[in-house]
Design an enzyme around this catalytic site. Structure first.
Site, PDB file in Angstrom:
ATOM      1  N   ASP A  34      31.259 -34.240 -26.273  1.00  9.05           N
ATOM      2  CA  ASP A  34      30.294 -33.703 -27.239  1.00  9.05           C
ATOM      3  C   ASP A  34      29.856 -34.785 -28.225  1.00  9.05           C
ATOM      4  O   ASP A  34      30.609 -35.710 -28.529  1.00  9.05           O
ATOM      5  CB  ASP A  34      30.939 -32.523 -27.994  1.00  9.05           C
ATOM      6  N   HIS A  56      22.343 -38.723 -24.277  1.00  7.85           N
ATOM      7  CA  HIS A  56      22.907 -38.255 -23.005  1.00  7.85           C
ATOM      8  C   HIS A  56      23.023 -39.421 -22.018  1.00  7.85           C
ATOM      9  O   HIS A  56      24.006 -39.532 -21.286  1.00  7.85           O
ATOM     10  CB  HIS A  56      22.043 -37.142 -22.407  1.00  7.85           C
ATOM     11  N   LEU A  93      41.991 -40.677  -7.685  1.00  9.18           N
ATOM     12  CA  LEU A  93      41.712 -39.823  -8.846  1.00  9.18           C
ATOM     13  C   LEU A  93      40.781 -38.703  -8.380  1.00  9.18           C
ATOM     14  O   LEU A  93      39.858 -38.956  -7.609  1.00  9.18           O
ATOM     15  CB  LEU A  93      41.011 -40.660  -9.930  1.00  9.18           C
TER      16      LEU A  93
END
Ligand code: IPE
Ligand code: IPE
Ligand code: MG
Length: 247
Positions: free
Chosen positions: A23, A40, A134
């Site tokens: 955020d 973004h 991962l």
């Protein structure tokens, strides 16, 4: 035997699963008098660094909240730009993930996305399905409540009777069924809320909030979060004496 102690240290010190609410992109851009989408874009770069750092530190699952089911409420222009960014990231980043032995998954209600995005997601998941270093999961058009409801629907569709429904049966139908529950939850951007992220799975997760805005979040910031995690005592309802190793 240094090998053994290193392994033991790693298992204790490094969270197996980190979940992040990324955020603060909009505020990062606003402070620079830039459009929100610039934040973004910068956020995608920060994510690249955090994925690498997690892989290097031996984290086995990283799950990030990229777009919530509530984010459709944003101005149409921002939603459109976010979708474009998501599509570009899928087109440009997946090969690199694959080269690095990273398994890629998306959770959420994919029916909300364009056919093109849905196809890119399917292809990326198929390409990377056998990678083991991962597991990197993106929550997109995701909501924790949606996840629980869709799990219940699957149980009903499978003909489960009331007595068959327990926590294990329900958890097996959730989008993150195959992953361990998150050990560490990180939220950047200063807000201290869960915003309908992995509601069920966060029941016993250690929560970490930082004022750092997501585009500024880097490996050093990740290490600070992991250091905080290490200082916690996870009791799972027991007493401190019960969980502390006898010295
Ligand atoms: C997080 O950054 C990214 C998404 C929700 C897509 P924000 O866009 O929420 O940034 P702020 O909270 O407005 O700073
Ligand atoms: C939460 O961020 C979701 C994502 C980061 C994708 P928001 O910025 O939308 O959260 P709220 O609505 O302020 O809680
Ligand atoms: Mg926000």
């Amino acid at each position: 035997m240094p090998g053994v102690s290193t392994l033991a240290k790693q298992t204790i010190d490094v969270p197996r699963h980190i979940a992040i609410i990324m955020d603060g992109n909009g505020r990062w851009a606003k402070r620079r008098l830039m459009p929100r989408v610039a934040g973004h874009r910068k956020g995608v770069e920060a994510l690249r660094g955090v994925i690498r750092a997690c892989a290097e530190r031996g984290v086995s699952h990283l799950t990030v909240f990229a777009f919530s089911s509530e984010n459709w409420r944003r101005p149409q222009e921002e939603v459109t730009l976010l979708m474009e960014l998501f599509m570009r990231a899928l087109e440009n980043e997946v090969a690199r993930l694959h080269e690095n032995d990273i398994r890629f998954r998306v959770i959420g209600d994919l029916s909300g996305f364009s056919a093109r995005i849905q196809a890119l997601i399917r292809d990326a998941e198929t390409l990377t399905r056998d990678n083991t270093r991962l597991t990197f999961t993106v929550a997109a058009n995701y909501g924790g409540r949606w996840d629980i409801v869709q799990a219940v629907k699957k149980l009903i569709a499978a003909g489960a009777a009331a007595e068959d429904v327990d926590e294990t049966a329900l958890a097996q139908q959730l989008s993150m069924a195959e992953a361990p529950e998150p050990d560490l939850f990180i939220r950047t951007g200063g807000e201290q809320r869960v915003s309908n992220f992995l509601l069920w799975q966060l029941a016993y997760t250690e929560l970490y909030f930082t004022d750092a805005l997501w585009p500024d979040f880097d490996a050093v910031a990740l290490d600070q979060a992991i250091a905080s995690y290490r200082s916690r005592e996870r009791r799972f309802g027991r007493t401190s004496e019960q969980v502390r190793p006898v010295s």
